[in-house]
Design a protein around this motif. Structure first.
Motif, PDB file in Angstrom:
ATOM      1  N   PRO A  27      -4.596  14.420  15.344  1.00  0.00           N
ATOM      2  CA  PRO A  27      -5.321  13.577  14.397  1.00  0.00           C
ATOM      3  C   PRO A  27      -4.346  12.888  13.441  1.00  0.00           C
ATOM      4  N   PRO A  28      -4.700  11.714  12.955  1.00  0.00           N
ATOM      5  CA  PRO A  28      -3.797  10.998  12.056  1.00  0.00           C
ATOM      6  C   PRO A  28      -3.626  11.729  10.733  1.00  0.00           C
ATOM      7  N   ARG A  29      -2.489  11.531  10.118  1.00  0.00           N
ATOM      8  CA  ARG A  29      -2.198  12.179   8.832  1.00  0.00           C
ATOM      9  C   ARG A  29      -2.911  11.447   7.714  1.00  0.00           C
ATOM     10  N   ASP A  30      -3.351  12.210   6.717  1.00  0.00           N
ATOM     11  CA  ASP A  30      -4.046  11.584   5.603  1.00  0.00           C
ATOM     12  C   ASP A  30      -3.194  11.569   4.327  1.00  0.00           C
ATOM     13  N   HIS A  31      -2.087  12.262   4.276  1.00  0.00           N
ATOM     14  CA  HIS A  31      -1.143  12.264   3.143  1.00  0.00           C
ATOM     15  C   HIS A  31      -1.820  12.672   1.836  1.00  0.00           C
ATOM     16  N   LEU A  32      -2.739  13.618   1.892  1.00  0.00           N
ATOM     17  CA  LEU A  32      -3.483  14.023   0.710  1.00  0.00           C
ATOM     18  C   LEU A  32      -2.594  14.754  -0.299  1.00  0.00           C
ATOM     19  N   VAL A  53      -7.340   7.988  -3.465  1.00  0.00           N
ATOM     20  CA  VAL A  53      -8.630   7.499  -2.973  1.00  0.00           C
ATOM     21  C   VAL A  53      -8.555   7.199  -1.481  1.00  0.00           C
ATOM     22  N   PHE A  54      -7.489   6.523  -1.046  1.00  0.00           N
ATOM     23  CA  PHE A  54      -7.363   6.203   0.378  1.00  0.00           C
ATOM     24  C   PHE A  54      -7.113   7.453   1.218  1.00  0.00           C
ATOM     25  N   SER A  55      -6.439   8.446   0.656  1.00  0.00           N
ATOM     26  CA  SER A  55      -6.229   9.699   1.385  1.00  0.00           C
ATOM     27  C   SER A  55      -7.548  10.428   1.609  1.00  0.00           C
ATOM     28  N   VAL A  56      -8.398  10.440   0.591  1.00  0.00           N
ATOM     29  CA  VAL A  56      -9.705  11.093   0.741  1.00  0.00           C
ATOM     30  C   VAL A  56     -10.559  10.335   1.754  1.00  0.00           C
ATOM     31  N   LYS A  57     -10.502   9.004   1.707  1.00  0.00           N
ATOM     32  CA  LYS A  57     -11.234   8.218   2.709  1.00  0.00           C
ATOM     33  C   LYS A  57     -10.717   8.504   4.111  1.00  0.00           C
ATOM     34  N   SER A  58      -9.417   8.651   4.249  1.00  0.00           N
ATOM     35  CA  SER A  58      -8.832   8.956   5.552  1.00  0.00           C
ATOM     36  C   SER A  58      -9.294  10.324   6.049  1.00  0.00           C
ATOM     37  N   ARG A  59      -9.331  11.294   5.156  1.00  0.00           N
ATOM     38  CA  ARG A  59      -9.787  12.627   5.549  1.00  0.00           C
ATOM     39  C   ARG A  59     -11.262  12.603   5.959  1.00  0.00           C
ATOM     40  N   ASP A  60     -12.077  11.846   5.226  1.00  0.00           N
ATOM     41  CA  ASP A  60     -13.497  11.717   5.588  1.00  0.00           C
ATOM     42  C   ASP A  60     -13.660  11.103   6.974  1.00  0.00           C
ATOM     43  N   ARG A  61     -12.897  10.046   7.255  1.00  0.00           N
ATOM     44  CA  ARG A  61     -12.971   9.398   8.565  1.00  0.00           C
ATOM     45  C   ARG A  61     -12.513  10.343   9.670  1.00  0.00           C
ATOM     46  N   LYS A  62     -11.494  11.148   9.375  1.00  0.00           N
ATOM     47  CA  LYS A  62     -10.992  12.087  10.376  1.00  0.00           C
ATOM     48  C   LYS A  62     -12.059  13.139  10.691  1.00  0.00           C
ATOM     49  N   VAL A  63     -12.776  13.598   9.678  1.00  0.00           N
ATOM     50  CA  VAL A  63     -13.833  14.588   9.902  1.00  0.00           C
ATOM     51  C   VAL A  63     -14.965  13.987  10.737  1.00  0.00           C
ATOM     52  N   GLY A  74      -5.045   6.179   6.166  1.00  0.00           N
ATOM     53  CA  GLY A  74      -3.866   7.018   5.980  1.00  0.00           C
ATOM     54  C   GLY A  74      -2.592   6.212   5.818  1.00  0.00           C
ATOM     55  N   SER A  75      -2.457   5.140   6.599  1.00  0.00           N
ATOM     56  CA  SER A  75      -1.252   4.313   6.456  1.00  0.00           C
ATOM     57  C   SER A  75      -1.262   3.558   5.125  1.00  0.00           C
ATOM     58  N   THR A  76      -2.439   3.147   4.669  1.00  0.00           N
ATOM     59  CA  THR A  76      -2.521   2.498   3.355  1.00  0.00           C
ATOM     60  C   THR A  76      -2.115   3.479   2.263  1.00  0.00           C
ATOM     61  N   ALA A  77      -2.581   4.726   2.355  1.00  0.00           N
ATOM     62  CA  ALA A  77      -2.193   5.744   1.372  1.00  0.00           C
ATOM     63  C   ALA A  77      -0.689   5.986   1.409  1.00  0.00           C
ATOM     64  N   LYS A  78      -0.112   5.993   2.615  1.00  0.00           N
ATOM     65  CA  LYS A  78       1.333   6.212   2.729  1.00  0.00           C
ATOM     66  C   LYS A  78       2.116   5.088   2.056  1.00  0.00           C
ATOM     67  N   TYR A  79       1.703   3.839   2.298  1.00  0.00           N
ATOM     68  CA  TYR A  79       2.422   2.720   1.693  1.00  0.00           C
ATOM     69  C   TYR A  79       2.253   2.690   0.174  1.00  0.00           C
ATOM     70  N   LEU A  80       1.092   3.063  -0.318  1.00  0.00           N
ATOM     71  CA  LEU A  80       0.899   3.141  -1.776  1.00  0.00           C
ATOM     72  C   LEU A  80       1.769   4.244  -2.375  1.00  0.00           C
ATOM     73  N   ASN A  81       1.886   5.374  -1.684  1.00  0.00           N
ATOM     74  CA  ASN A  81       2.754   6.452  -2.163  1.00  0.00           C
ATOM     75  C   ASN A  81       4.221   6.028  -2.179  1.00  0.00           C
ATOM     76  N   ILE A  82       4.634   5.330  -1.140  1.00  0.00           N
ATOM     77  CA  ILE A  82       6.026   4.868  -1.086  1.00  0.00           C
ATOM     78  C   ILE A  82       6.294   3.876  -2.213  1.00  0.00           C
ATOM     79  N   THR A  83       5.361   2.956  -2.439  1.00  0.00           N
ATOM     80  CA  THR A  83       5.534   1.976  -3.513  1.00  0.00           C
ATOM     81  C   THR A  83       5.592   2.651  -4.874  1.00  0.00           C
ATOM     82  N   ALA A  84       4.699   3.617  -5.113  1.00  0.00           N
ATOM     83  CA  ALA A  84       4.714   4.338  -6.382  1.00  0.00           C
ATOM     84  C   ALA A  84       6.012   5.110  -6.558  1.00  0.00           C
TER      85      ALA A  84
END
Length: 115
Positions: A27-32, A53-63, A74-84
């Motif tokens: 399953p794809p990573r959610d980076h929570l 927020v995007f990590s939680v959405k990713s986890r919901d979609r994975k479930v 999950g990729s959006t959450a990853k890019y936001l984390n990298i930018t931060a």
């Protein structure tokens, strides 16, 4: 191979069919966890909160079994984390440089007043 003449299938052991399937993709990573740390420790411009927020959405979609949606969130959450993270590193370096240059200026002013 074909049976020899005079033999039938009754004397042979039953055959077994084994179907080999590829294992399901992971399953794809959610980076929570990363998003939670970014939210608590390096929340530059609220990017950490958005990543959470995007990590939680990713986890919901994975479930729900929507792996393409989970991968997108999950990729959006990853890019936001990298930018931060990059913004936080830049700000820490900027603060250190400002403190160092301020200290140098204060020491120069102090030395000029002593003379």
């Amino acid at each position: 191979e074909p049976l020899s003449e005079g033999r039938n299938m009754e004397g042979l052991p039953p055959s077994t069919v084994v179907s080999v399937e590829a294992p399901p993709p992971p399953p794809p990573r959610d980076h929570l966890a990363w998003s939670l740390c970014t939210t608590l420790y390096a929340n530059v411009c609220c990017l950490g909160f958005l990543a959470l927020v995007f990590s939680v959405k990713s986890r919901d979609r994975k479930v729900l079994g929507d792996y393409s949606g989970a991968l997108s969130y999950g990729s959006t959450a990853k890019y936001l984390n990298i930018t931060a993270l990059l913004l936080n590193i830049f700000l820490v370096i900027l603060v250190i440089a400002l403190i160092a240059s301020g200290t140098i200026v204060v020491m120069n002013v102090f030395n000029q007043e002593r003379q």
